[in-house]
Scaffold this active site. Structure first.
Site, PDB file in Angstrom:
ATOM      1  CG  HIS A  63      34.745  40.193  38.949  1.00  0.00           C
ATOM      2  ND1 HIS A  63      35.662  40.290  38.825  1.00  0.00           N
ATOM      3  CD2 HIS A  63      34.295  41.354  39.023  1.00  0.00           C
ATOM      4  CE1 HIS A  63      36.657  41.141  39.250  1.00  0.00           C
ATOM      5  NE2 HIS A  63      36.126  42.108  39.215  1.00  0.00           N
ATOM      6  CD  GLU A  66      31.934  44.051  37.105  1.00  0.00           C
ATOM      7  OE1 GLU A  66      32.364  45.002  37.556  1.00  0.00           O
ATOM      8  OE2 GLU A  66      31.599  42.723  38.105  1.00  0.00           O
ATOM      9  CG  HIS A  67      36.964  43.910  34.700  1.00  0.00           C
ATOM     10  ND1 HIS A  67      38.461  44.572  35.470  1.00  0.00           N
ATOM     11  CD2 HIS A  67      36.654  43.556  35.680  1.00  0.00           C
ATOM     12  CE1 HIS A  67      38.178  44.774  36.391  1.00  0.00           C
ATOM     13  NE2 HIS A  67      37.802  43.921  37.396  1.00  0.00           N
TER      14      HIS A  67
END
Length: 453
Positions: A63, A66-67
């Protein structure tokens, strides 16, 4: 209902659409779903890597990457990716799950080539600036606080999965444990990108007013130059047998108590053979698939022992799955009582079964509700991608609908008898503390699927 039910049926697909696929020489799969009703396109890149592939010490790295995917490349400045999509009149975002990470743009069809070029660029040219990472990981930690640490239901659900799974990585939250986030480095994120963000671990899904041959040519032009690399798929870490009920209690500021029961049940791996997965999906719909389904009708409206109740099951996953029952007891009732009452409703089906008339009504509601998703080219792209990432195929989507239609009352009764014993059960309970601004000391650290960016 507290937990949405029946996700297998999220596999409904526009039969009117024409779908084709091919694979680039570097191993990247391209799936094109032609739907010419409006001059728009959904463009998605799915990487078959998510929280399930993480290891202790770096949970949340999928995650976090993803950022970072929006933080610039060798060609684009920080934030310029999103700016360019906006200038094209489109919208874009991304999401991370336990099983995959996906990026998408929705644009007017003539802008497809431009967003393909942007995605192909950040697949191989992403920059990892330590100062940008330092800022972004603080955003991720705050997201965790807002989505889990400050949300009692999310805390309970996180504790539930951490308790239910002893070995399987599904026990870790998608957003990661707070301590891992606090100690994560930009090198961790770069290593994750280098290991997994390769064309032979990616699937492009394009849905909308396009010509498949033209999409294939554009994919070859922009992604064909990206070099595939060998990578080692994560070991499965299969869950050992559970030998008795597991229980976990979470104390947190909340208005009402809450309880959730999770039973380990089969996943859907073979659409032609896995009969029980379809029967479990229909069982969830019998219990909680429409406004006056059994749980709400009996426990909320008739007996008034609960304020809210729910049942859910999704068999589409790379790893193990659970069937959930949950609810919040009404005043004067306890979570212990509600736990027994929820189980009693499943036992009633195991003993008495369901009638043909009830099953027909349930399946009609279930399937009709999913058909509406055929109006969305983005929804079609989502279903194709999710099926592919789980190890199934988008070609199975129509067959799934047919298999659900064919479920019998005897099959529903059979799974109610087979899978809801004590040895498959984990129970998580929320004990409300007074509502204050201060979180209790030692409260659980974190939460669920991260957003977007």
């Amino acid at each position: 209902m507290l937990l949405a039910g029946s996700i297998i049926l999220a596999s409904s697909f526009a039969q009117a659409a024409q779908t084709e696929e091919f694979t680039l020489k570097n191993g990247m799969k391209i799936i094109v779903n032609e739907d010419h009703r409006a001059p728009t396109v959904a463009h998605m890149i799915w990487y078959r890597v998510g929280a399930v592939d993480e290891r202790n010490g770096t949970t949340g790295v999928a995650h976090a990457l993803e950022h970072m995917m929006f933080k610039g490349t060798k060609k684009l400045k920080v934030g310029e990716f999103s700016q360019r999509v906006a200038q094209l009149g489109g919208r874009e975002n991304a999401f991370t799950s336990k099983d995959y990470t996906a990026y998408f743009q929705q644009i007017e069809k003539s802008k497809l080539e431009a967003v393909m070029a942007l995605e192909a660029d950040r697949m191989v040219n992403l920059q990892f600036d330590k100062n940008e990472f330092a800022k972004e990981i603080r955003v991720v930690m705050e997201e965790r606080r807002l989505r889990t640490d400050d949300q009692p239901i999310a805390m309970v659900q996180e504790a539930l999965t951490a308790t239910a799974y002893a070995a399987h990585p599904y026990r870790n939250p998608v957003i990661g444990w707070m301590d891992d986030l606090q100690n994560m480095t930009v090198a961790d994120v770069k290593a994750w990108h280098d290991a997994w963000y390769v064309p032979n671990n990616a699937t492009m899904v394009v849905s909308g007013d396009v010509d498949a041959k033209q999409v294939f040519a554009l994919a070859e032009k922009y992604f064909g130059r990206n070099v595939g690399r060998a990578f080692t798929r994560t070991r499965p870490q299969n869950e050992p047998p559970q030998l008795g009920i597991k229980r976990v209690t979470v104390k947190a500021p909340a208005e009402n108590p809450y309880v959730v029961l999770a039973f380990k049940v089969p996943a859907l791996h073979d659409v032609k053979k896995d009969d029980d997965a379809f029967a479990l999906d229909v069982l969830a719909a019998v219990l909680d698939g429409y406004d006056n389904a059994r749980l709400t009708a009996k426990l909320v409206r008739t007996d008034r022992v609960a304020n809210e109740v729910g049942a859910s099951y999704s068999g589409v996953a790379r790893g193990p799955v659970m069937f959930l029952l949950d609810g919040s007891p009404a005043a004067g009732n306890t979570t212990e009582q509600l736990e027994k009452q929820l189980r009693a409703e499943v036992t009633r089906i195991a003993t008495d079964g369901v009638s043909e008339a009830e099953l027909k009504r349930v399946k009609t509601q279930l399937i009709a509700g999913q058909v509406y998703k055929r109006d969305s080219v983005f929804g079609q792209a989502m279903e194709i991608g999710a099926m592919e990432m789980s190890g199934l195929s988008y070609k199975d989507i129509d067959l799934i609908i047919e298999r659900l239609r064919a479920v019998t009352p005897q099959q529903v009764q059979s799974v109610a008898q087979k899978y809801f014993g004590d040895d498959a059960l984990t129970v998580a309970t929320l004990v409300p503390l007074p509502m204050t601004d201060k979180r209790p000391a030692g409260s659980a650290d974190s939460a669920a699927n991260g957003p977007l960016h």
